[in-house]
Design an enzyme around this catalytic site. Structure first.
Site, PDB file in Angstrom:
ATOM      1  N   CYS A 152      -2.104   0.443   7.207  1.00 12.88           N
ATOM      2  CA  CYS A 152      -1.374   1.668   6.889  1.00 12.88           C
ATOM      3  C   CYS A 152      -1.430   2.688   8.021  1.00 12.88           C
ATOM      4  O   CYS A 152      -0.452   3.378   8.286  1.00 12.88           O
ATOM      5  CB  CYS A 152      -1.906   2.263   5.596  1.00 12.88           C
ATOM      6  SG  CYS A 152      -1.541   1.220   4.166  1.00 12.88           S
ATOM      7  N   CYS A 193      -5.946   2.293   5.420  1.00 11.31           N
ATOM      8  CA  CYS A 193      -6.544   1.115   6.046  1.00 11.31           C
ATOM      9  C   CYS A 193      -5.893   0.927   7.418  1.00 11.31           C
ATOM     10  O   CYS A 193      -4.956   1.644   7.782  1.00 11.31           O
ATOM     11  CB  CYS A 193      -6.334  -0.118   5.169  1.00 11.31           C
ATOM     12  SG  CYS A 193      -4.611  -0.687   5.109  1.00 11.31           S
ATOM     13  N   HIS A 196       0.839  -1.203   0.000  1.00 10.87           N
ATOM     14  CA  HIS A 196       0.000   0.000   0.000  1.00 10.87           C
ATOM     15  C   HIS A 196       0.874   1.252   0.000  1.00 10.87           C
ATOM     16  O   HIS A 196       1.934   1.295   0.640  1.00 10.87           O
ATOM     17  CB  HIS A 196      -0.905   0.020   1.218  1.00 10.87           C
ATOM     18  CG  HIS A 196      -1.936  -1.058   1.234  1.00 10.87           C
ATOM     19  ND1 HIS A 196      -3.019  -1.033   2.086  1.00 10.87           N
ATOM     20  CD2 HIS A 196      -2.062  -2.200   0.507  1.00 10.87           C
ATOM     21  CE1 HIS A 196      -3.768  -2.111   1.882  1.00 10.87           C
ATOM     22  NE2 HIS A 196      -3.195  -2.842   0.935  1.00 10.87           N
ATOM     23  N   GLU A 226       0.592   4.151   1.438  1.00 12.32           N
ATOM     24  CA  GLU A 226       0.842   4.770   2.749  1.00 12.32           C
ATOM     25  C   GLU A 226       1.877   3.986   3.551  1.00 12.32           C
ATOM     26  O   GLU A 226       2.769   4.572   4.186  1.00 12.32           O
ATOM     27  CB  GLU A 226      -0.456   4.858   3.559  1.00 12.32           C
ATOM     28  CG  GLU A 226      -1.566   5.599   2.867  1.00 12.32           C
ATOM     29  CD  GLU A 226      -2.439   4.693   1.984  1.00 12.32           C
ATOM     30  OE1 GLU A 226      -3.520   5.158   1.586  1.00 12.32           O
ATOM     31  OE2 GLU A 226      -2.053   3.547   1.701  1.00 12.32           O
TER      32      GLU A 226
END
Length: 156
Positions: free
Chosen positions: A86, A83, A53, A55
């Site tokens: 993250c 999420c 991801h 992030e």
């Protein structure tokens, strides 16, 4: 220094490039205390599958490069709400603020039951509230919803 909206538009550009490179349409950047963009990352699904991801990529690199006292004064800006994985990465890296454009709930509406993005119904606000260190959170930015959503339409 740019506004949150201007930084979010940069994150959307990163998300667009991420999608164009065969990855999921997410983008993130780290803004330093003086407004400089220090790090950027798109999603790296093609290489990392479900854990690449944007992030988390930025938070991981930030933790390796910068001192926690410095990161406490930095902001992670991301096209979509982090999420829980993250948000946890931002928290553990010590990043002091998070700005996001589109909410996780809205993302879930766009992705549906796609197995590549089975979102967790857990807001980053809840994740950060469970911690012992304060993280300032700003988002969603409703005025950017159509712009951000456009990168997800017809993708999932």
């Amino acid at each position: 220094m740019r506004s949150d909206t201007e930084y979010l538009r940069l994150a959307v550009e990163i998300a667009r490039a991420s999608r164009a490179s065969g990855n999921h349409p997410f983008g993130a950047l780290l803004v330093g205390p003086d407004g400089d963009v220090l790090l950027t990352s798109g999603n790296t699904y093609a290489r990392d599958r479900g854990v690449g991801h944007a992030e988390a990529n930025v938070a991981r690199e930030a933790a390796q490069r910068y001192d926690p006292a410095f990161l406490e004064r930095c902001t992670l800006v991301t096209s979509v709400e982090p999420c829980c994985m993250c948000a946890g990465a931002c928290y553990w890296a010590g990043i002091g603020a998070v700005v996001y454009g589109l909410s996780e709930k809205r993302l879930a509406e766009l992705t549906g039951d796609n197995p590549e993005n089975l979102t967790l119904d857990l807001s980053c606000h809840q994740v950060f509230a469970a911690g012992r260190r304060h993280v300032d959170v700003r988002g969603p930015f409703v005025e950017l919803e159509n712009e951000i959503s456009s990168e997800h339409k017809d993708f999932w």
